[in-house]
Design a protein around this motif. Structure first.
Motif, PDB file in Angstrom:
ATOM      1  N   LYS A 194       0.857  -1.115   0.081  1.00  0.00           N
ATOM      2  CA  LYS A 194      -0.036   0.027  -0.091  1.00  0.00           C
ATOM      3  C   LYS A 194       0.872   1.265   0.017  1.00  0.00           C
ATOM      4  CE  LYS A 194      -2.480   1.861   3.745  1.00  0.00           C
ATOM      5  NZ  LYS A 194      -3.583   1.544   4.969  1.00  0.00           N
ATOM      6  N   ARG A 196       0.042   5.208   0.664  1.00  0.00           N
ATOM      7  CA  ARG A 196      -0.941   6.179   1.188  1.00  0.00           C
ATOM      8  C   ARG A 196      -0.739   7.567   0.715  1.00  0.00           C
ATOM      9  NH1 ARG A 196      -5.178   6.650   4.531  1.00  0.00           N
ATOM     10  NH2 ARG A 196      -5.098   4.575   5.691  1.00  0.00           N
ATOM     11  N   ASP A 221      -7.636  -6.771   8.359  1.00  0.00           N
ATOM     12  CA  ASP A 221      -7.049  -5.792   8.854  1.00  0.00           C
ATOM     13  C   ASP A 221      -7.574  -5.359  10.297  1.00  0.00           C
ATOM     14  OD1 ASP A 221      -5.264  -3.402   8.638  1.00  0.00           O
ATOM     15  OD2 ASP A 221      -6.380  -2.365   7.148  1.00  0.00           O
ATOM     16  N   ASP A 222      -6.785  -4.574  10.990  1.00  0.00           N
ATOM     17  CA  ASP A 222      -7.046  -4.254  12.306  1.00  0.00           C
ATOM     18  C   ASP A 222      -8.344  -2.970  12.453  1.00  0.00           C
ATOM     19  OD1 ASP A 222      -5.066  -2.309  11.603  1.00  0.00           O
ATOM     20  OD2 ASP A 222      -4.509  -1.885  13.256  1.00  0.00           O
ATOM     21  N   ILE A 223      -8.217  -2.308  11.592  1.00  0.00           N
ATOM     22  CA  ILE A 223      -8.926  -0.990  11.574  1.00  0.00           C
ATOM     23  C   ILE A 223      -9.758  -0.526  10.430  1.00  0.00           C
ATOM     24  CG2 ILE A 223      -9.210   1.749  11.963  1.00  0.00           C
ATOM     25  CD1 ILE A 223      -6.728   1.231  13.807  1.00  0.00           C
ATOM     26  N   ILE A 224     -11.095  -0.509  10.335  1.00  0.00           N
ATOM     27  CA  ILE A 224     -11.617   0.257   8.977  1.00  0.00           C
ATOM     28  C   ILE A 224     -12.038   1.651   9.569  1.00  0.00           C
ATOM     29  CG2 ILE A 224     -13.660   0.084   7.352  1.00  0.00           C
ATOM     30  CD1 ILE A 224     -13.821  -3.041   8.025  1.00  0.00           C
ATOM     31  N   SER A 226     -11.463   5.268   7.247  1.00  0.00           N
ATOM     32  CA  SER A 226     -12.150   5.899   6.276  1.00  0.00           C
ATOM     33  C   SER A 226     -12.643   4.548   5.348  1.00  0.00           C
ATOM     34  CB  SER A 226     -11.145   6.563   5.489  1.00  0.00           C
ATOM     35  OG  SER A 226     -10.196   5.737   4.699  1.00  0.00           O
ATOM     36  N   GLY A 228     -10.914   3.466   2.900  1.00  0.00           N
ATOM     37  CA  GLY A 228     -10.368   3.626   1.869  1.00  0.00           C
ATOM     38  C   GLY A 228      -9.159   2.390   1.541  1.00  0.00           C
ATOM     39  N   THR A 229      -8.599   2.024   2.605  1.00  0.00           N
ATOM     40  CA  THR A 229      -7.588   0.750   2.432  1.00  0.00           C
ATOM     41  C   THR A 229      -8.295  -0.533   1.864  1.00  0.00           C
ATOM     42  OG1 THR A 229      -6.056   1.573   4.316  1.00  0.00           O
ATOM     43  CG2 THR A 229      -6.093  -0.895   3.574  1.00  0.00           C
TER      44      THR A 229
END
Ligand code: R5P
Length: 312
Positions: A194, A196, A221-224, A226, A228-229
């Motif tokens: 990735k 950014r 993933d750990d966090i959602i 935005s 965007g990832t």
């Protein structure tokens, strides 16, 4: 005489997780009132007396700025009313992603936030903190802390719901979670690349995955935040002809527009844990948080009602 159970207060919005945790720990739910005056200032009242008790305040810390003042008022009030110790259970712990200064003049908020919480609490329990450049919470928090791991529960969900899963991490930072889930679920895993470009813009590079045909893609993933990832990763996978990927995350931060971004990109089922209450919650992590709380309290330094040594 048997020792009293810890006293667990919910800050507003944390009632559901508090009920689960109180049962699993076990702890006694305490009554806490928090409200705002017409001018926007906060009032906090502890209706269950904390004197002599190990107190835990449950407050998950997404959108943390508005939650912080009532939380600190509650912590200091518990201490003034004679609590034996005052801990914070924050299933999601904020401000860990700004773990370095990216542009001159910026605050290194991970360290500042940690100093602030460490000054008001005796201990801290969280779930999968975003430790990237820090290796442990001890590098920034000066109080005893414990990080419960959601990976075994996420792996159990994958094993029970996905046939021939292929775990895919969208970026290098997700590697630790993806590797742990894949290991526990006995599934293969790979990590994408990735770059950014902004708060919401990321570019994801996906190698040719034709060799994995027949597997079901599971992005983890750990966090959602935005979105965007994951949205970029979904887009790249769909462009290679993959079916809608299952999207798994520990923390459902979901900034405005995130869910729409995932749907527009072509996501399959999106499943998160209940560290932050959200419609995508499908995995309850209260049992691992309870284990962490029990273990941490058992090793907490005790000096009467004073704070542990080394704490400001
Ligand atoms: C850091 O890179 C994390 O592992 C996540 O990938 C990231 O925080 C997700 O943020 P967003 O949803 O805003 O792309």
């Amino acid at each position: 005489m048997a020792a009293l159970q810890p006293l667990l207060y919910a800050l507003p919005g944390n009632e559901a997780f508090t009920r689960l945790l109180a049962r699993a720990w076990p702890a006694e739910p305490g009554q806490l009132l928090a409200r705002r005056f017409p001018d926007g200032e906060s009032l906090v009242r502890l209706d269950t007396p904390p004197r002599g008790r190990d107190v835990a305040l449950l407050c998950t810390l997404h959108e943390p700025d508005a939650r912080l003042v009532p939380l600190l008022l509650a912590a200091d009030t518990a201490r003034e009313l004679g609590a034996r110790s005052v801990g914070l259970v924050a299933p999601y712990l904020a401000y860990l992603r700004q773990d370095r200064i990216f542009h001159a003049g910026e605050s290194r908020s991970a360290a500042l936030f940690a100093r602030l919480l460490s000054a008001h609490f005796d201990w801290l329990v969280t779930v999968d903190p975003h430790l990237h450049r820090f290796h442990s919470l001890d590098e920034v928090y000066s109080i005893p802390s414990a990080a419960a791991a959601a990976a075994p529960l996420l792996a159990g969900w994958v094993a029970g719901n996905v046939e021939r899963p292929l775990l895919i991490g969208p970026d290098d930072e997700s590697r630790q979670w993806v590797a742990a889930i894949a290991r526990e679920a006995g599934a293969p895993a790979l990590v994408l690349e990735k770059v950014r470009r902004g708060d919401r813009e990321v570019e994801i590079r996906v190698p040719d995955l034709a060799g994995w045909a027949g597997h079901a893609p599971v992005l983890a993933d750990d966090i959602i935040a935005s979105g965007g990832t994951l949205a970029a990763a979904i887009g790249r996978l769909r462009a290679q002809g993959w079916p809608p990927p299952v999207c798994l995350a520990v923390h459902a931060v979901f900034a405005p527009g995130a869910q729409e971004a995932l749907v527009a990109a072509g996501a399959g089922p999106v499943v998160t844990t209940n560290t932050i209450e959200h419609a995508t919650n499908g995995i309850d992590v209260s049992s691992v948080v309870a284990d962490a709380c029990r273990n941490l309290l058992a090793r907490l330094p005790r000096r009467g009602t004073e704070r542990p040594a080394g704490v400001a």
